[in-house]
Write a protein that holds these residues in place. Structure first.
Motif, mmCIF file in Angstrom:
data_model
loop_
_atom_site.group_PDB
_atom_site.id
_atom_site.type_symbol
_atom_site.label_atom_id
_atom_site.label_comp_id
_atom_site.label_asym_id
_atom_site.label_seq_id
_atom_site.Cartn_x
_atom_site.Cartn_y
_atom_site.Cartn_z
ATOM 1 N N GLU A 233 0.818 -1.201 0.000
ATOM 2 C CA GLU A 233 0.000 0.000 0.000
ATOM 3 C C GLU A 233 0.861 1.265 0.000
ATOM 4 N N LEU A 234 0.167 2.316 -0.433
ATOM 5 C CA LEU A 234 0.785 3.633 -0.497
ATOM 6 C C LEU A 234 0.230 4.457 0.657
ATOM 7 N N ARG A 235 1.125 5.066 1.434
ATOM 8 C CA ARG A 235 0.691 5.930 2.532
ATOM 9 C C ARG A 235 1.009 7.377 2.200
ATOM 10 N N LEU A 236 0.003 8.235 2.413
ATOM 11 C CA LEU A 236 0.147 9.656 2.102
ATOM 12 C C LEU A 236 -0.357 10.462 3.296
ATOM 13 N N ALA A 237 0.349 11.540 3.640
ATOM 14 C CA ALA A 237 -0.065 12.400 4.748
ATOM 15 C C ALA A 237 0.177 13.856 4.364
ATOM 16 N N ALA A 238 -0.690 14.725 4.890
ATOM 17 C CA ALA A 238 -0.597 16.147 4.567
ATOM 18 C C ALA A 238 -0.677 16.971 5.846
ATOM 19 N N ALA A 239 0.349 17.783 6.114
ATOM 20 C CA ALA A 239 0.315 18.671 7.279
ATOM 21 C C ALA A 239 -0.605 19.858 7.006
ATOM 22 N N ALA A 240 -0.606 20.316 5.759
ATOM 23 C CA ALA A 240 -1.499 21.398 5.323
ATOM 24 C C ALA A 240 -2.257 20.893 4.095
ATOM 25 N N ALA A 241 -3.269 21.639 3.670
ATOM 26 C CA ALA A 241 -4.089 21.187 2.534
ATOM 27 C C ALA A 241 -3.212 20.891 1.321
ATOM 28 N N ALA A 242 -3.535 19.825 0.606
ATOM 29 C CA ALA A 242 -2.733 19.414 -0.544
ATOM 30 C C ALA A 242 -3.603 18.670 -1.539
ATOM 31 N N ARG A 243 -3.140 18.636 -2.789
ATOM 32 C CA ARG A 243 -3.824 17.858 -3.831
ATOM 33 C C ARG A 243 -2.790 17.130 -4.666
ATOM 34 N N ALA A 244 -3.153 15.934 -5.126
ATOM 35 C CA ALA A 244 -2.195 15.119 -5.878
ATOM 36 C C ALA A 244 -2.919 14.097 -6.745
ATOM 37 N N LEU A 245 -2.272 13.720 -7.828
ATOM 38 C CA LEU A 245 -2.714 12.589 -8.639
ATOM 39 C C LEU A 245 -1.955 11.354 -8.194
ATOM 40 N N VAL A 246 -2.662 10.228 -8.078
ATOM 41 C CA VAL A 246 -2.018 8.931 -7.878
ATOM 42 C C VAL A 246 -2.318 8.102 -9.116
ATOM 43 N N ILE A 247 -1.254 7.640 -9.778
ATOM 44 C CA ILE A 247 -1.392 6.918 -11.047
ATOM 45 C C ILE A 247 -0.571 5.638 -10.958
ATOM 46 N N ALA A 248 -1.169 4.512 -11.351
ATOM 47 C CA ALA A 248 -0.452 3.238 -11.323
ATOM 48 C C ALA A 248 -0.939 2.361 -12.462
ATOM 49 N N GLY A 249 -0.096 1.383 -12.846
ATOM 50 C CA GLY A 249 -0.509 0.475 -13.912
ATOM 51 C C GLY A 249 0.446 -0.688 -14.047
ATOM 52 N N ALA A 250 -0.029 -1.737 -14.713
ATOM 53 C CA ALA A 250 0.781 -2.938 -14.924
ATOM 54 C C ALA A 250 1.807 -2.692 -16.020
ATOM 55 N N PRO A 251 3.096 -2.950 -15.740
ATOM 56 C CA PRO A 251 4.105 -2.761 -16.785
ATOM 57 C C PRO A 251 3.916 -3.763 -17.920
ATOM 58 N N LEU A 252 4.214 -3.328 -19.153
ATOM 59 C CA LEU A 252 4.045 -4.197 -20.324
ATOM 60 C C LEU A 252 5.315 -4.984 -20.640
ATOM 61 N N ARG A 253 6.480 -4.432 -20.300
ATOM 62 C CA ARG A 253 7.776 -5.081 -20.544
ATOM 63 C C ARG A 253 7.955 -5.463 -22.009
ATOM 64 N N GLU A 254 7.659 -4.510 -22.899
ATOM 65 C CA GLU A 254 7.842 -4.701 -24.341
ATOM 66 C C GLU A 254 8.709 -3.558 -24.859
ATOM 67 N N PRO A 255 9.361 -3.755 -26.018
ATOM 68 C CA PRO A 255 10.166 -2.664 -26.573
ATOM 69 C C PRO A 255 9.302 -1.427 -26.860
ATOM 70 N N VAL A 256 9.840 -0.241 -26.561
ATOM 71 C CA VAL A 256 9.137 1.014 -26.828
ATOM 72 C C VAL A 256 9.946 1.791 -27.857
ATOM 73 N N VAL A 257 9.361 2.025 -29.034
ATOM 74 C CA VAL A 257 9.991 2.873 -30.048
ATOM 75 C C VAL A 257 9.019 4.008 -30.313
ATOM 76 N N ARG A 258 9.454 5.246 -30.014
ATOM 77 C CA ARG A 258 8.529 6.377 -30.135
ATOM 78 C C ARG A 258 9.064 7.415 -31.097
ATOM 79 N N TYR A 259 8.157 8.016 -31.833
ATOM 80 C CA TYR A 259 8.492 9.118 -32.735
ATOM 81 C C TYR A 259 7.312 10.076 -32.685
ATOM 82 N N GLY A 260 7.472 11.160 -31.914
ATOM 83 C CA GLY A 260 6.383 12.137 -31.766
ATOM 84 C C GLY A 260 5.112 11.462 -31.291
ATOM 85 N N PRO A 261 4.043 11.534 -32.105
ATOM 86 C CA PRO A 261 2.739 11.029 -31.651
ATOM 87 C C PRO A 261 2.515 9.545 -31.927
#
Ligand code: CO
Length: 282
Positions: A233-261
């Motif tokens: 698990e992920l533990r998060l605490a805030a002393a003062a007001a805060a906002r955040a994105l939490v993003i997670a996902g399963a890795p694909l473990r495949e070659p990545v070849v990128r060119y712009g879009p």
């Protein structure tokens, strides 16, 4: 469901967003997809945009292609009009999300529909596995009212876009990457724990205030992304007001070849994508 584990995730890296511009000159902060963090399987890019100066956003993102991955646009403030060559059209307002599976190809525009005031939000790119890169394009759009707001802990509310918290699920279906995407708001002095599948890569992007992450309480300030260890698990605490994105996902473990879009598995597939775009076959 992942097995419960006693280990909590810890911060293994902190990345500051890099100021840049994209589209027709939209100013933004590139968080994933820059030299300090080129990608984090299955995530290829994370941009934050936010300005009340129309010159920073008004030119928008005129017609452009994508192939081989998914784009996720989440709006905090302002309005963006989406149009694509599959006939989809949508107006993204505050708190809404658009999850677009480009698959074998889509050509779209993303244009601000306002001439003044604040425009802010995020765009995430989620990779597709080799077997889905040439799938038919798919478009999911949800208004703020369709995104569940969950009381995760006293003083902590999550807008859950994708994945699950307890027995609640976000509205987006994200395929084999099983992405988790939540926008968390913390009152001063609040804390929460979120269970994530242990083998999924996870990040926290703080965009207001400061969060303390993990058992060590590692501080992460607004404008920075924390990369987390694998584990429980992920533990998060805030002393003062805060906002955040939490993003997670399963890795694909495949070659990545990128060119712009275009993001594929080989150079040959990239050349094919460029040819297909140039000959109007996206
Ligand atoms: Co786009």
């Amino acid at each position: 469901m992942a097995e419960p584990t006693s280990s909590t995730r810890r911060v293994v890296g902190i990345v500051a967003g890099q100021a840049t511009s994209d589209g027709a000159g939209v100013k933004l902060s590139r968080i994933i997809g820059q030299p300090a963090l080129p990608d984090l399987d299955p995530f290829l890019l994370l941009d934050a945009f936010g300005s009340d100066d129309p010159q920073a956003y008004i030119a928008g993102f005129p017609s452009h292609p994508h192939r081989g991955f998914e784009t996720v646009t989440y709006m905090l403030a302002g309005r963006v009009r989406h149009r694509d060559n599959a006939g989809n059209e949508g107006l993204l307002g505050p708190g809404s999300v658009q999850w677009m599976t480009a698959g074998r190809g889509i050509v779209h525009s993303e244009m601000p529909e306002q001439e003044n005031g604040l425009l802010s939000g995020f765009q995430l790119w989620v990779n597709l596995p080799a077997r889905d890169k040439m799938t038919a394009p798919r478009y999911q759009e949800f208004a703020a009212t369709e995104i569940p707001r969950i009381d995760v802990a006293p003083g902590v509310v999550a807008a859950l876009i994708a994945g699950s918290i307890g027995d609640r699920r976000g509205p987006v279906e994200s395929g084999v990457t099983a992405a988790f995407y939540a926008d968390l708001a913390f009152d001063a002095g609040s804390s929460a724990a979120i269970a994530l599948p242990g083998e999924h890569n996870a990040v926290v992007y703080v965009y207001e205030g400061v969060l303390n992450l993990g058992e060590a309480g590692t501080p992460v300030a607004a404008g920075s992304l924390a990369v987390l260890s694998l584990g429980g698990e992920l533990r998060l605490a805030a002393a003062a007001a805060a906002r955040a994105l939490v993003i997670a996902g399963a890795p694909l473990r495949e070659p990545v070849v990128r060119y712009g879009p275009f993001v594929m598995n080989s150079e040959a597939e990239i050349h094919q994508a460029v040819r297909d775009y140039q000959t109007g076959r996206l």
